[in-house]
Scaffold this active site. Structure first.
Site, PDB file in Angstrom:
ATOM      1  N   GLU A  19       8.384  39.763  27.362  1.00  0.00           N
ATOM      2  CA  GLU A  19       8.049  41.171  27.600  1.00  0.00           C
ATOM      3  C   GLU A  19       8.764  42.071  26.589  1.00  0.00           C
ATOM      4  O   GLU A  19       8.185  43.008  26.056  1.00  0.00           O
ATOM      5  CB  GLU A  19       8.470  41.577  29.022  1.00  0.00           C
ATOM      6  CG  GLU A  19       7.658  40.940  30.128  1.00  0.00           C
ATOM      7  CD  GLU A  19       6.243  41.492  30.179  1.00  0.00           C
ATOM      8  OE1 GLU A  19       5.457  41.180  29.263  1.00  0.00           O
ATOM      9  OE2 GLU A  19       5.917  42.209  31.133  1.00  0.00           O
ATOM     10  N   THR A  52       1.753  49.764  26.497  1.00  0.00           N
ATOM     11  CA  THR A  52       2.878  49.962  27.422  1.00  0.00           C
ATOM     12  C   THR A  52       3.958  50.819  26.771  1.00  0.00           C
ATOM     13  O   THR A  52       4.527  51.724  27.405  1.00  0.00           O
ATOM     14  CB  THR A  52       3.461  48.598  27.833  1.00  0.00           C
ATOM     15  OG1 THR A  52       2.438  47.880  28.520  1.00  0.00           O
ATOM     16  CG2 THR A  52       4.654  48.744  28.767  1.00  0.00           C
TER      17      THR A  52
HETATM   18  N1  HSE Z   1       6.696  48.550  34.949  1.00  0.00           N
HETATM   19  C1  HSE Z   1       6.107  48.526  33.655  1.00  0.00           C
HETATM   20  C2  HSE Z   1       5.603  49.913  33.302  1.00  0.00           C
HETATM   21  C3  HSE Z   1       4.994  47.536  33.639  1.00  0.00           C
HETATM   22  O1  HSE Z   1       4.999  50.550  34.164  1.00  0.00           O
HETATM   23  O2  HSE Z   1       5.820  50.369  32.180  1.00  0.00           O
HETATM   24  C4  HSE Z   1       4.389  47.352  32.297  1.00  0.00           C
HETATM   25  O3  HSE Z   1       3.246  46.554  32.414  1.00  0.00           O
END
Ligand code: HSE
Length: 309
Positions: A128, A181
Site C-alpha cells: 500500500e 488515493t
Molecule cells: N482509508 C484509505 C483512504 C483507503 O480512504 O484513503 C484507501 O483505499
C-alpha cells in the site's frame, strides 16, 4: 506445497465513519493469483491480466511485499507469480490491497505458513505504501482476516475482527472515472473540530456495537461520515444522487468506498439489496458515464485457496 492459486477479495475501506480504521471484504469481486516454486532463486511476476500494471517487482505492490518477506525469511528457491485483476485499479475497492494481501498470503503458504495474519498485514501494508504513499491497513487487513476488521492501532499494529450480521449485503457502483488515493488524501482536512470528532467516534462505536448485536437500526444510524465524505464527494460525479436513491430504496447507509470513486451501500437481506441495486443503476443510467454495479455478501473468510499441489 509447490503451487497454489488463491482468490484475494476486493474490500470496502472506511465504511463511512471509520476512516483508515474500518474495512470489509467482498465475496464476489477480487483478484486471482498463482504462486509457483521454481528451481532458480528470485521472484518474478510472469503475467498480469485484467489491468495494465508493472511487472517490475520493485514497483508492483505484490512484488514489494514478496521482496520484504524473503528479506526477512530467505529461501533457496524462486517464486513465479501471476495476477489476474478481477476489477479495475483506482476503483476505491482496494485493488492494490488485494494484490498486496494476496501476495503476502500466497508466499506465506509456500514458506510453510510461518507468518501470522498480523505479520502478513504488516507486509501487505508495504504494498500500500509503494502504491499510494501511505502504509494503510484498512483494506489489507479486511482482505487477510475477512469479514469486518478494525485497525484498532497502527503503532503497534493491532487488528480486531468484528462479527458480521448474517443478512448484511453490499451494493456498490463504480463510475469509470479515476480517483487516485494519493489525490483523495490531499483534499482531506488537516484538522477536525472537537465537536465533529465526537460525532465521528460515537458513530464508529455505534457501528461496531450494531455489528456485534445484529442491530441493523443502530448500524443504519451510525453509517455517517461528517469528516471525510464532505471533502471527497466532489471528486465523485452524482455522489449525492446515488446516496439519496440508495437510502430511498431502503439501504442502511451509503458512502464512499475507500478513497472512491466507488460508492457503496450496506443493505439488510438480498431483497433489499436487489432494490437498492436497481435504484442506483437507474439513477446513473442517463449520466453518460460508464459504470459497473456490484452486489455481494460480506466475505467472512478473506483470502481463499482455490488450488494447491
Ligand atoms: N482509508 C484509505 C483512504 C483507503 O480512504 O484513503 C484507501 O483505499
Amino acid at each position: 506445497m509447490n503451487y497454489l492459486k488463491i482468490f484475494s477479495p476486493a474490500t470496502v475501506a472506511n465504511v463511512s465513519c471509520g476512516f483508515d480504521a474500518l474495512g470489509l471484504a467482498l465475496e464476489t469481486v477480487g483478484d486471482t493469483m498463482t504462486f509457483t516454486k521454481t528451481a532458480t532463486k528470485g521472484v518474478k511476476i510472469t503475467q498480469i491480466t485484467g489491468a495494465d500494471l508493472p511487472l517490475d517487482i520493485q514497483v508492483n505492490a505484490a512484488g514489494v511485499v514478496v521482496l520484504a518477506m524473503l528479506k526477512k525469511h530467505p529461501v533457496d528457491f524462486g517464486i513465479d507469480i501471476t495476477i489476474h485483476k478481477g476489477y479495475t485499479p483506482g476503483s476505491g475497492l482496494g485493488s492494490s490491497a488485494a494484490s498486496a494481501a494476496g501476495a503476502a498470503f500466497g508466499v506465506n503458504q509456500l514458506l510453510g505458513a510461518i507468518f501470522s495474519p498480523l505479520e502478513l498485514t504488516q507486509f501487505a501494508m508495504l504494498g500500500e505504501e509503494a502504491t499510494c504513499g501511505t502504509p494503510i491497513a484498512d483494506n489489507v487487513s479486511a482482505a487477510i482476516y475477512g469479514g469486518f476488521t478494525l485497525v484498532r492501532s497502527y503503532e503497534p499494529l493491532s487488528i480486531v475482527k468484528i462479527p458480521v450480521p448474517s443478512e448484511l449485503m453490499v451494493v456498490a457502483i463504480h463510475p469509470q472515472v479515476e480517483v487516485k488515493t494519493k489525490d483523495a488524501r490531499e483534499v482531506l482536512p488537516k484538522e477536525v473540530p472537537l465537536k465533529d470528532a465526537v460525532t465521528q467516534w460515537a458513530n464508529v462505536a455505534g457501528l461496531i456495537s450494531g455489528l456485534h448485536s445484529n442491530d441493523y437500526q443502530l448500524i443504519a444510524d451510525s453509517l455517517t461520515d461528517i469528516i471525510v465524505e464532505p471533502a471527497r464527494k466532489t471528486l465523485i460525479p452524482y455522489f449525492d444522487l446515488v446516496k439519496e436513491e440508495a437510502l430511498k430504496a431502503g439501504a442502511l447507509g451509503a458512502g464512499i468506498s475507500g478513497s472512491g470513486p466507488t460508492i457503496f451501500a450496506l443493505c439488510k437481506g438480498d431483497k433489499n439489496a436487489q432494490e437498492v441495486y436497481k435504484s442506483i443503476e437507474k439513477a446513473y443510467q442517463d449520466k453518460h458515464i460508464d459504470f459497473n454495479m456490484i452486489l455481494s455478501k460480506i466475505n467472512t473468510e478473506g483470502i481463499k485457496i482455490l488450488e494447491t499441489n
